[in-house]
Design a protein around this motif. Structure first.
Motif, PDB file in Angstrom:
ATOM      1  N   LYS A 121      48.795  35.218  39.808  1.00  0.00           N
ATOM      2  CA  LYS A 121      47.741  36.144  39.375  1.00  0.00           C
ATOM      3  C   LYS A 121      48.329  36.994  38.256  1.00  0.00           C
ATOM      4  N   LEU A 122      47.858  36.751  37.043  1.00  0.00           N
ATOM      5  CA  LEU A 122      48.477  37.348  35.859  1.00  0.00           C
ATOM      6  C   LEU A 122      48.217  38.846  35.777  1.00  0.00           C
ATOM      7  N   GLU A 123      49.128  39.534  35.108  1.00  0.00           N
ATOM      8  CA  GLU A 123      48.972  40.966  34.885  1.00  0.00           C
ATOM      9  C   GLU A 123      47.915  41.222  33.823  1.00  0.00           C
ATOM     10  N   SER A 124      47.379  42.437  33.861  1.00  0.00           N
ATOM     11  CA  SER A 124      46.419  42.843  32.844  1.00  0.00           C
ATOM     12  C   SER A 124      47.105  42.966  31.486  1.00  0.00           C
ATOM     13  N   SER A 125      46.353  42.692  30.424  1.00  0.00           N
ATOM     14  CA  SER A 125      46.894  42.904  29.079  1.00  0.00           C
ATOM     15  C   SER A 125      46.894  44.379  28.697  1.00  0.00           C
ATOM     16  N   ASN A 126      46.256  45.211  29.547  1.00  0.00           N
ATOM     17  CA  ASN A 126      46.171  46.659  29.293  1.00  0.00           C
ATOM     18  C   ASN A 126      45.557  46.957  27.935  1.00  0.00           C
ATOM     19  N   ALA A 179      42.341  41.379  45.449  1.00  0.00           N
ATOM     20  CA  ALA A 179      42.426  42.835  45.562  1.00  0.00           C
ATOM     21  C   ALA A 179      42.435  43.450  44.166  1.00  0.00           C
ATOM     22  N   GLN A 180      41.753  44.577  44.040  1.00  0.00           N
ATOM     23  CA  GLN A 180      41.667  45.235  42.737  1.00  0.00           C
ATOM     24  C   GLN A 180      43.059  45.622  42.249  1.00  0.00           C
ATOM     25  N   ASN A 181      43.295  45.306  40.975  1.00  0.00           N
ATOM     26  CA  ASN A 181      44.547  45.646  40.297  1.00  0.00           C
ATOM     27  C   ASN A 181      45.753  44.843  40.792  1.00  0.00           C
ATOM     28  N   PHE A 182      45.513  43.795  41.615  1.00  0.00           N
ATOM     29  CA  PHE A 182      46.650  42.993  42.073  1.00  0.00           C
ATOM     30  C   PHE A 182      47.071  42.004  40.988  1.00  0.00           C
ATOM     31  N   SER A 183      48.389  41.856  40.862  1.00  0.00           N
ATOM     32  CA  SER A 183      48.960  40.803  40.031  1.00  0.00           C
ATOM     33  C   SER A 183      50.280  40.378  40.669  1.00  0.00           C
ATOM     34  N   GLY A 184      50.655  39.114  40.439  1.00  0.00           N
ATOM     35  CA  GLY A 184      51.894  38.594  41.007  1.00  0.00           C
ATOM     36  C   GLY A 184      51.699  37.199  41.554  1.00  0.00           C
ATOM     37  N   GLU A 189      46.190  27.209  39.522  1.00  0.00           N
ATOM     38  CA  GLU A 189      47.510  27.760  39.836  1.00  0.00           C
ATOM     39  C   GLU A 189      47.815  28.998  38.991  1.00  0.00           C
ATOM     40  N   MET A 190      46.997  29.264  38.002  1.00  0.00           N
ATOM     41  CA  MET A 190      47.134  30.464  37.185  1.00  0.00           C
ATOM     42  C   MET A 190      45.775  31.129  37.111  1.00  0.00           C
ATOM     43  N   VAL A 191      45.701  32.406  37.483  1.00  0.00           N
ATOM     44  CA  VAL A 191      44.445  33.133  37.568  1.00  0.00           C
ATOM     45  C   VAL A 191      44.542  34.369  36.678  1.00  0.00           C
ATOM     46  N   CYS A 192      43.550  34.547  35.842  1.00  0.00           N
ATOM     47  CA  CYS A 192      43.542  35.701  34.943  1.00  0.00           C
ATOM     48  C   CYS A 192      43.331  36.992  35.728  1.00  0.00           C
ATOM     49  N   TYR A 193      43.787  38.072  35.127  1.00  0.00           N
ATOM     50  CA  TYR A 193      43.750  39.364  35.806  1.00  0.00           C
ATOM     51  C   TYR A 193      42.332  39.794  36.129  1.00  0.00           C
ATOM     52  N   ASP A 194      41.396  39.514  35.213  1.00  0.00           N
ATOM     53  CA  ASP A 194      40.050  40.029  35.401  1.00  0.00           C
ATOM     54  C   ASP A 194      39.184  39.174  36.311  1.00  0.00           C
ATOM     55  N   GLU A 195      39.714  38.053  36.832  1.00  0.00           N
ATOM     56  CA  GLU A 195      38.923  37.232  37.745  1.00  0.00           C
ATOM     57  C   GLU A 195      38.814  37.916  39.097  1.00  0.00           C
ATOM     58  N   VAL A 196      37.594  37.977  39.586  1.00  0.00           N
ATOM     59  CA  VAL A 196      37.339  38.663  40.852  1.00  0.00           C
ATOM     60  C   VAL A 196      37.624  37.747  42.038  1.00  0.00           C
ATOM     61  N   PHE A 197      37.301  36.456  41.903  1.00  0.00           N
ATOM     62  CA  PHE A 197      37.529  35.521  43.010  1.00  0.00           C
ATOM     63  C   PHE A 197      37.917  34.164  42.445  1.00  0.00           C
ATOM     64  N   ALA A 220      45.119  32.145  27.619  1.00  0.00           N
ATOM     65  CA  ALA A 220      43.671  32.124  27.365  1.00  0.00           C
ATOM     66  C   ALA A 220      42.921  33.110  28.252  1.00  0.00           C
ATOM     67  N   CYS A 221      43.633  34.031  28.890  1.00  0.00           N
ATOM     68  CA  CYS A 221      42.990  35.056  29.695  1.00  0.00           C
ATOM     69  C   CYS A 221      42.512  36.185  28.798  1.00  0.00           C
ATOM     70  N   THR A 222      41.343  36.722  29.113  1.00  0.00           N
ATOM     71  CA  THR A 222      40.746  37.781  28.322  1.00  0.00           C
ATOM     72  C   THR A 222      40.535  39.017  29.187  1.00  0.00           C
ATOM     73  N   ASP A 223      41.059  40.157  28.717  1.00  0.00           N
ATOM     74  CA  ASP A 223      40.798  41.438  29.359  1.00  0.00           C
ATOM     75  C   ASP A 223      39.934  42.270  28.414  1.00  0.00           C
ATOM     76  N   SER A 224      39.093  43.112  28.982  1.00  0.00           N
ATOM     77  CA  SER A 224      38.162  43.898  28.178  1.00  0.00           C
ATOM     78  C   SER A 224      38.252  45.366  28.556  1.00  0.00           C
TER      79      SER A 224
END
Length: 608
Positions: A436-441, A406-411, A364-372, A509-513
């Motif tokens: 779908k969580l936002e990027s940590s930028n 979709a690339q860059n999608f969050s919400g 129910e919660m998906v990190c920003y960098d997950e592709v699928f 616990a989501c990680t952006d790089s």
């Protein structure tokens, strides 16, 4: 009287099919001692499996039967044939004599021990019933097939002799001492005692005790509603009295006809039918067609359990089935006093429109960098719906759905599923809401990215917003790492280094790089090995030359030198392991060289 018949009226008054398609009692033997038995007749043109058929005894006016008072029948009755159930006691006791072996020899099945149905004594109601497949009988799950007597009379019958052929009468007769007494029959029930309360009543008036009864040949169906009153002469005949071994006339212990029965059924009269469809969906209709030979008969009777209408007298009825399941169809045709029947069990299969499945299962919660992300449901043949559609694309097969984000999608998105079959599509499930969580930028900069002289010390600046919400991991491209927020790092050797920053949100616990390729460039006097252990290069500022060491075979290789705008500034042929490329005449700046040919392709950057 109506009060104590309430249970039975609820139980026995529903006639679910015309009983001409089912079994009935054809003979009743209530003799002396335990010489008891019943005969069951199959009036149909098909064999009937006795599995789930039971004979039960409502003892002494009871409105219920006990588990021990029920006997499950075994075997099969062939068309227009009989089945005989007889008391099974083979040894006498001081209070209970054995059944006559000659009578038992006529049986297809011997009853079990007391209080089995074949321990009847004239004032017990005996019923033939069916139960759902494989289910033992209870007082609430049986379907009536036939009945001898009246159920639920209570004290009106419990202490009396049995049912008579006359309704109400008072008889004058002599007792054993020759004294005149009176006895009574009240509402077809023979009273056990005379009016004086001590002498026996007119027991010979009871047809259900110490008598053998034969079902009339004109009867070809069972009684499926509780009679009120039970009039034995309406469907039964008693056999004439016979001389017993003592030379006395008796109606008891006569079983000459046990095992045979005459019924007005024409074996030559047959019937069949068909349907325009036997597998349908809920709320669809079926048209039934009777065979051509039946159009000249007197009447037609259909029964459609589960259908609407549930019965018909039309030759081609159209029946709607609104509930899923498998349903029998029964057809009975009549000609003069004969009939023929056809029962097709589970003939109509009604398939349901699929119900709504359970909500999808998955993250129910998906990190920003997950592709699928993958999701499942508890049913196959599924149709999935993602909302909004712009959140991504769906790849689904049966019970599994993969969302390619979709690339860059969050919400927030919703995912729901519905099932389809040959009857259509069901309702959608309750939605699963996915965030779908936002990027940590994640972002950083460096105090210096190009070095000519050592030390090669870099102060990295972490530009990630809200850094207190994250844990950080730095990879400086040469094996060096750090978990500081704002690290300082000194590169020990010359080279070109990519820098990676990973930001892990402590709440999700989501990680952006973020990776900056070839971000730090270190070149100058004393430059160390490059990324290739056997390849070294540096700038000799005294000789104004690029020095290269290549301790491997590289014949026929060439070097080309470019400025950072891609302009060729010089080239040379490599013929030996150590070479020097003159740089005099070149303006100061950053240059890149490429070596091609031989075993490898090498490149590097220098500052001159």
């Amino acid at each position: 009287m109506k009060n104590y018949l309430l249970f039975i009226s609820l139980f026995f008054t529903t006639v679910f099919v015309s009983a001409q398609t089912d079994l009935f009692f054809s003979e009743y033997c209530e003799g002396t001692g335990n010489n008891k038995g019943v005969e069951i007749y199959n009036p149909t043109s098909e064999s009937i499996d006795l599995t789930d058929y039971y004979v039960v005894r409502y003892a002494n006016g009871s409105s219920t039967f006990t588990t021990d008072g029920a006997t499950d029948l075994l075997g099969t009755i062939e068309p227009h044939s009989t089945f005989v159930l007889v008391n099974g006691q083979t040894e006498s006791t001081p209070t209970s004599p054995a059944c006559d072996p000659e009578m038992q020899a006529l049986a297809d099945q011997l009853d079990h021990e007391y209080p089995a149905p074949m321990y009847m004594n004239g004032n017990d109601a005996i019923a033939l019933v069916k139960t759902p497949a494989g289910v033992p009988p209870t007082n609430t799950n049986i379907t009536p097939v036939d009945l001898i007597g009246q159920v639920g009379l209570g004290s009106l019958i419990s202490g009396e002799t049995g049912w008579s052929y006359v309704q109400d009468t008072t008889l004058d007769y002599l007792n054993g001492n020759g004294d005149p007494i009176q006895g009574k029959v009240i509402n077809y029930i023979v009273q056990k005692y005379a009016t004086n309360g001590s002498d026996f009543g007119p027991f010979w008036m009871s047809w259900t005790s110490n008598h053998t009864l034969i079902r009339s040949p004109e009867v070809f169906d069972g009684i499926v509603s509780n009679p009120d009153p039970f009039v034995v002469t309406q469907q039964w005949d008693t056999l004439p009295a016979q001389l017993d071994p003592n030379g006395n006339y008796t109606y008891a212990d006569i079983w000459d006809n046990l095992g045979t029965h005459d019924c007005i059924v024409s074996p030559t009269l047959s019937v069949d039918f068909s349907a325009n469809d036997t597998v349908i969906c809920e709320s669809n209709t079926v048209v039934f067609t009777i065979d051509e030979n039946a159009y000249n008969i007197d009447s037609i009777s259909w029964e459609f359990p589960g259908g609407t209408p549930s019965s018909s007298h039309d030759p081609e009825p159209e029946i709607e089935y609104s509930t899923a399941g498998e349903f029998d169809v029964v057809l009975v045709v009549y000609e003069n006093q004969n009939f023929a029947s056809q029962t097709k069990q589970n003939y109509i299969t009604v398939n349901p429109v699929p119900p709504a499945p359970a909500p999808p299962a998955g993250d129910e919660m998906v990190c920003y960098d997950e592709v699928f992300s993958n999701y499942t449901t508890n049913s196959t043949s599924a149709i999935w719906e993602l909302s909004p559609p712009s959140a991504g694309t769906q790849n689904y097969y049966d019970s599994t759905c993969q969302i390619i984000w979709a690339q860059n999608f969050s919400g927030e998105v919703s995912l729901k599923v519905k099932i389809y079959n040959g009857c259509g599509e069901g309702e959608f499930s309750e939605p699963l809401y996915i965030q779908k969580l936002e990027s940590s930028n994640a972002e950083f900069s460096a105090s210096q990215t190009v070095f000519v002289n050592q030390p090669y010390t870099v102060q990295f600046t972490n530009l990630t917003p809200s850094p207190d919400d994250f844990e950080f991991f730095w990879d400086f491209g040469n094996g060096g790492t750090s978990t500081e927020v704002q690290p300082e790092y000194t590169y020990p050797e010359n080279g070109e280094y990519s820098v990676t920053l990973k930001a892990t949100n402590t709440a999700t616990a989501c990680t952006d790089s973020i990776i900056k390729e070839d971000y730090i460039f270190c070149s100058g006097v004393g430059i160390a090995e490059s990324k290739d252990e056997d390849f070294k290069y540096w700038v000799d500022y005294t000789d104004k030359a690029l020095k290269i060491e290549m301790p491997f075979e590289y014949k026929n290789s060439s070097l080309k030198l470019f400025d950072m705008q891609g302009k060729l500034c010089g080239e040379a042929q490599i013929c030996q392991p150590e070479i020097s490329i003159p740089l005099s005449g070149l303006p100061a700046g950053l240059y890149q060289f490429v070596i091609v040919g031989g075993k490898r392709k090498l490149s590097g950057k220098i500052v001159f």
